[in-house]
Design a protein around this motif. Structure first.
Motif, short mmCIF file in Angstrom:
data_model
loop_
_atom_site.label_atom_id
_atom_site.label_comp_id
_atom_site.label_asym_id
_atom_site.label_seq_id
_atom_site.Cartn_x
_atom_site.Cartn_y
_atom_site.Cartn_z
N TRP A 306 43.54 15.76 26.84
CA TRP A 306 44.17 16.84 26.10
C TRP A 306 44.52 16.47 24.67
N THR A 307 45.06 17.45 23.96
CA THR A 307 45.81 17.18 22.74
C THR A 307 47.27 16.92 23.15
N HIS A 308 48.12 16.73 22.18
CA HIS A 308 49.50 16.27 22.38
C HIS A 308 50.28 17.16 23.35
N GLY A 309 50.58 16.62 24.53
CA GLY A 309 51.42 17.32 25.50
C GLY A 309 50.79 18.51 26.18
N LYS A 310 49.49 18.75 26.01
CA LYS A 310 48.84 19.95 26.56
C LYS A 310 48.16 19.67 27.89
N ARG A 311 48.90 19.09 28.80
CA ARG A 311 48.34 18.63 30.08
C ARG A 311 47.96 19.75 31.04
N CYS A 312 48.35 21.00 30.72
CA CYS A 312 48.10 22.11 31.64
C CYS A 312 46.96 23.01 31.18
N VAL A 313 46.17 22.57 30.21
CA VAL A 313 44.99 23.33 29.81
C VAL A 313 43.76 22.45 30.01
N THR A 314 42.60 23.09 30.09
CA THR A 314 41.36 22.35 30.36
C THR A 314 40.60 21.97 29.10
N TYR A 315 41.11 22.34 27.93
CA TYR A 315 40.35 22.15 26.71
C TYR A 315 41.16 21.42 25.65
N ALA A 316 40.44 20.92 24.66
CA ALA A 316 41.04 20.37 23.44
C ALA A 316 40.16 20.81 22.29
N GLY A 317 40.69 21.68 21.41
CA GLY A 317 39.87 22.19 20.33
C GLY A 317 38.80 23.13 20.84
N ASP A 318 37.55 22.87 20.43
CA ASP A 318 36.42 23.72 20.81
C ASP A 318 35.64 23.19 22.00
N VAL A 319 36.24 22.30 22.77
CA VAL A 319 35.55 21.67 23.91
C VAL A 319 36.38 21.85 25.17
N ASP A 320 35.70 22.22 26.25
CA ASP A 320 36.36 22.38 27.55
C ASP A 320 35.90 21.26 28.49
N PHE A 321 36.85 20.73 29.25
CA PHE A 321 36.56 19.60 30.13
C PHE A 321 36.53 19.98 31.60
N GLY A 322 36.58 21.27 31.90
CA GLY A 322 36.43 21.72 33.28
C GLY A 322 37.72 21.77 34.06
N PRO A 323 37.69 22.35 35.25
CA PRO A 323 38.91 22.53 36.05
C PRO A 323 39.57 21.24 36.47
N ALA A 324 38.84 20.14 36.45
CA ALA A 324 39.44 18.85 36.83
C ALA A 324 40.36 18.31 35.76
N ALA A 325 40.37 18.93 34.57
CA ALA A 325 41.07 18.33 33.44
C ALA A 325 42.58 18.45 33.51
N THR A 326 43.09 19.48 34.15
CA THR A 326 44.54 19.67 34.15
C THR A 326 45.23 18.63 35.04
N LEU A 327 46.48 18.31 34.68
CA LEU A 327 47.27 17.46 35.56
C LEU A 327 47.61 18.18 36.85
N SER A 328 48.03 19.45 36.71
CA SER A 328 48.38 20.22 37.91
C SER A 328 47.14 20.47 38.75
N ASP A 329 47.31 20.30 40.06
CA ASP A 329 46.26 20.45 41.09
C ASP A 329 45.21 19.35 41.04
N ASN A 330 45.37 18.37 40.17
CA ASN A 330 44.45 17.24 40.15
C ASN A 330 45.19 15.92 40.38
N LEU A 331 46.20 15.63 39.56
CA LEU A 331 47.01 14.44 39.82
C LEU A 331 48.19 14.75 40.72
N ASP A 332 48.65 15.98 40.69
CA ASP A 332 49.75 16.41 41.56
C ASP A 332 49.80 17.93 41.52
N GLU A 333 50.70 18.50 42.31
CA GLU A 333 50.84 19.95 42.35
C GLU A 333 51.25 20.50 40.99
N SER A 334 52.10 19.78 40.29
CA SER A 334 52.62 20.23 39.00
C SER A 334 53.13 19.02 38.24
N TYR A 335 53.43 19.23 36.95
CA TYR A 335 54.03 18.17 36.14
C TYR A 335 55.42 17.83 36.66
#
Length: 635
Positions: A306-335
Motif C-alpha cells: 500500500w501507500t502510507h497507512g492504506k492497508r484496507c485498499v487493494t491499490y496504490a496509485g494507478d496499480v491494483d494488487f488484487g483481493p489478496a492485497a488488503t490486510l483484512s480477510d488476508n492477514l486477519d479479519e480486520s486491523y
C-alpha cells in the motif's frame, strides 16, 4: 518524571458500555498534556493499558485507522471500546501543542520525554497493572520510538505502523542528503489546523488564500517569505529541518535517531509494519532487524503493497494488487483483530508469540497487466512468510549498467564508456508516485506508469515518458525468459563525475510490463527510488565539494521492495539527477539548497566500463510460487 496530574470524573460514553475520563498530566517541565482514559467500568480494576499519542486530535477520526476494506473508518470510541472489551484499558493523548495539550508543537523532537513521562505515570495508577503498551500509525509510531529511547521502565510492547525513525536523516525527513519536501506539505496542512489558526480567523483566511503549488516554484524560502509565514512556530521548525543539511547534533536527537539509541530501548516485543509505497520502508526494516538482533523479546515485520497507512485498499496509485492485497480477510479479519491478537500473544498469560511468523510480506506481481474497471493496471500479488529479511532464499545479484542502454549480468569489458547529460535545476525530473505521503496537493504516492500527465506537478505537454528525457539514463534487461523475484534492498554503486562542485544522482527501479491492448506502449511501473547529494561523498557529517571532472564511486541505497518480474517483463533502472517535488533540487553551486538563490547547469557523467563498472545490486530469488508448486508435486 510526572510532576502532577489530575483526572476528571468518569462519564458514560453515550450508547456504549464504555466509560471515559479526561486526564490532565503535567510532565517534567510543567506542561500539561490532555488525554482520554477509556475503561469498561467507572472504577476500573488494574489491567494492561494501550497508549496512543497523537498530534491529530485524540477524538478525531483518521483514515489510517480504517479496519476493514468494506467498512467505514471506526471512530476513536469504536477502537477504544474494541480493546476495552478485549481486556485492556486505552489512553489516547494529545501531543504537546496540539489538541487540548499545552505547550508549543515542535514536530517530533519533544515526543520522547513526554511519552516516557506519560508511560511511567500511567503505570503508577491503580487502574494499570504496571504494563503500558503503545500502538499507532505514522506520527503515533514515531512517538513510540522517541519514547523508547528514553528507556521507560514500564513500556511493555510496541505496535508501530508506518513510522518509528531509525534515522530521520536517511528516511522520512532527508534521504542521501536531500530534503523530503513532504515535510512542507504536512506542515502546511496541519498549520491550517493549528491552535493559532483556530484562534485567529485571519490566519485561516491566509491559509485558504495560499497557493501551495505556486510556492513550490519559488524556492528557497526565508522567514516571513514562505507558505507558512502566518504560523511562525511551524515555519521556524520547517526551515530548521531544511537548513540542517549535514548530519550532526540535530539529527542525533533521540526522537529521530533510533539507531543511535537502540541500546536504550526496553527489551519488549515489537511489531514493525509498513508498505512498499510508504516513506518509512527503510526505518521499519532497520528497526525490525535491530530489535531482532539486539533484544531477546520477539520482533515482527509486516510489509504490504500500500501507500502510507492504506492497508484496507487493494491499490496504490494507478496499480491494483488484487483481493489478496488488503490486510483484512488476508492477514486477519480486520486491523482491529490483527492488533488485538498480537497484543494478546505478547502480553496475554496464554499468548503464543512463537506462533506468529517473524516476517510477513506482500510479493507484488503475477497479475495479467490489463486495465480493471477502475482504470488501474492489474499487477497482482500474494502474501509470503519468512523467518528473516531479506528472505532466506534471496541472494545478492549484480546487474551492470551498459552504455548501450542494457542492464546486464555481464561485467562491461570496454576500456572507456560513459553516458553524460546536462542537469538543469530549472527543469527537474518530475516525481511520478513513489514512496510519498502527505504530499497533497503537490504530489501523491503509489505505483504509476512513468509517463507524466496533467496530474503530475511540473509535467508539460506532450507528456512523453520520463525515459525519453535527455537527462534520464534508462537501462533495461532484455525480456525475461523466467520469472524473477526481487525481495530486499536495492543498491546502486555507480562511478560518476560532474562539471559542478555539487550535484545529485537518483536511481529508480522499474518493472516494465510488455504491451497489451489496454497499454499498447506497455506499463513502466515504479517500485522504489533514491537520491544522493554528492557533496556528501566522503561523509554526511562533513560536506566536501567535488573536483570537476574527477571520478567518484558513490553508493545510493534505495528502500527495499518485493516484486515478481514475470517472464516477458524487463527490469529497468533509471539514473538521473532530480526527483521533484519529492526532494529539493540541487542548485549545482555547492551552496545549501535552503539558502542559495543561484542555479547552474551541471554536465553529469555516469561511467560504464571495465575499470569503472557501475551496477545495481538486487536481492533476487526464483519465482517462489513456482518453487512451492514444484516442491508440492515432489513425491
Amino acid at each position: 518524571m510526572i510532576t502532577g496530574a489530575e483526572a476528571e470524573a468518569p462519564e458514560r460514553v453515550p450508547g456504549r458500555r464504555l466509560w471515559r475520563r479526561v486526564l490532565r498530566t503535567a510532565v517534567r517541565d510543567g506542561i500539561v498534556l490532555a488525554a482520554d482514559l477509556y475503561t469498561a467500568e467507572p472504577d476500573p480494576p488494574p489491567r494492561p493499558v494501550i497508549l496512543e499519542r497523537t498530534p491529530y486530535g485524540r477524538r478525531a477520526v483518521r483514515g489510517s485507522d480504517r479496519s476493514r476494506h468494506d467498512e467505514p473508518t471506526p471512530l476513536p470510541e469504536d477502537t477504544s471500546e474494541y480493546f476495552v472489551r478485549a481486556g485492556y484499558h486505552v489512553v489516547r493523548q494529545d501531543c504537546r501543542g496540539r489538541g487540548d495539550s499545552e505547550g508549543t508543537f515542535v514536530k517530533y523532537l519533544g515526543e520522547g520525554p513526554d511519552g516516557a513521562d506519560t508511560i511511567e505515570w500511567i503505570a503508577a495508577q491503580p487502574w494499570c497493572d504496571g504494563r503500558v503498551a503503545m500502538m499507532g500509525v505514522s506520527y503515533s509510531a514515531h512517538a513510540q520510538t522517541a519514547a523508547a529511547a528514553e528507556t521507560p521502565g514500564h513500556l511493555a510492547a510496541m505496535f508501530m505502523d508506518s513510522g518509528g525513525f531509525a534515522s530521520a536523516y536517511e528516511a522520512g525527513m532527508r534521504m542521501g542528503g536531500a530534503f523530503e519536501l513532504k515535510q512542507v506539505t504536512w506542515a502546511f496542512r496541519h498549520g491550517e489546523e493549528s491552535p493559532e489558526a483556530e484562534r485567529d480567523p485571519l490566519v485561516r483566511q491566509a491559509f485558504a488564500a495560499t497557493d501551495l503549488r505556486a510556492w513550490f516554484g519559488a524556492m528557497p524560502w526565508r522567514p516571513g517569505l514562505s507558505p507558512l509565514r502566518q504560523v511562525a512556530d511551524y515555519e521556524a521548525y520547517l526551515l530548521d529541518q531544511w537548513r540542517n543539511d549535514a548530519f550532526g547534533a540535530y539529527w542525533r536527537q533521540p526522537a529521530i535517531y533510533g539507531r543511535g539509541h537502540y541500546d536504550r530501548f526496553p527489551d519488549v516485543a515489537t511489531l514493525h509494519m509498513s508498505s512498499w509505497y510508504d516513506p518509512y520502508v527503510r526505518s521499519t526494516i532497520e528497526n525490525f532487524q535491530a530489535m531482532s538482533e539486539l533484544k531477546r523479546s520477539p520482533a515482527y515485520l509486516v510489509m504490504g503493497p500500500w501507500t502510507h497507512g492504506k492497508r484496507c485498499v487493494t491499490y496504490a496509485g494507478d496499480v491494483d494488487f488484487g483481493p489478496a492485497a488488503t490486510l483484512s480477510d488476508n492477514l486477519d479479519e480486520s486491523y482491529l483483530a490483527f492488533r488485538r491478537h498480537w497484543f494478546d500473544a505478547v502480553l496475554g498469560e496464554e499468548g503464543d508469540a512463537g506462533a506468529i511468523p517473524p516476517v510477513r510480506y506482500f510479493l507484488m506481481g503475477g497479475g495479467d497487466g490489463r486495465r480493471d474497471a477502475s482504470g488501474r493496471m492489474r499487477h497482482g500479488g500474494h502474501w509470503r512468510t519468512d523467518t528473516q529479511w531479506p528472505p532466506a532464499a534471496a541472494r545478492e545479484t549484480t546487474f551492470y549498467l551498459r552504455s548501450s542502454g542494457e542492464l546486464s549480468r555481464t561485467r562491461p569489458e570496454e576500456e572507456s564508456a560513459w553516458v553524460e547529460y546536462d542537469f538543469d535545476p530549472d527543469d527537474p525530473v518530475p516525481t511520478i508516485g513513489g514512496q510519498v505521503t502527505s504530499g497533497e496537493p503537490v504530489m501523491v504516492g503509489g505505483a504509476f506508469d512513468q509517463v507524466p500527465d496533467e496530474r503530475i506537478y511540473g509535467a508539460r505537454e506532450p507528456y512523453l515518458p520520463l525515459s525519453a528525457r535527455p537527462d534520464v539514463i534508462s537501462l533495461a534487461t532484455p525480456p525475461l525468459t523466467e520469472p524473477l523475484a526481487v525481495t530486499g534492498p536495492v543498491t546502486a554503486r555507480i562511478f560518476v563525475s560532474s562539471s559542478a562542485p555539487d550535484t545529485d544522482f537518483t536511481v529508480k527501479l522499474v518493472d516494465v510490463h510488455p504491451p497489451n491492448e489496454d497499454y499498447p506502449h506497455g506499463f513502466a511501473m515504479n517500485l522504489t527510488e533514491a537520491i544522493f547529494r554528492c557533496r556528501f561523498h566522503r561523509s554526511f557529517e562533513h560536506p566536501e565539494p567535488l573536483s570537476p571532472g574527477r571520478v567518484y564511486e558513490i553508493e545510493i541505497p534505495a528502500p527495499d521492495t518485493a516484486n515478481l518480474f514475470e517472464a516477458g517483463h524487463r527490469i529497468r533502472v533509471d539514473i538521473s539527477s532530480s526527483d521533484f517535488p519529492r526532494f529539493d533540487v540541487n542548485s549545482n553551486t555547492g551552496e545549501p539548497e535552503a539558502l542559495t538563490r543561484r542555479k547552474v547547469v551541471a554536465v553529469n557523467r555516469v561511467y560504464m566500463d571495465a575499470a569503472r563498472p557501475s551496477a545495481v545490486v538486487l536481492w533476487t530469488q526464483p519465482d517462489p510460487y513456482r518453487r512451492e508448486e514444484e516442491n508440492a508435486g515432489t513425491p
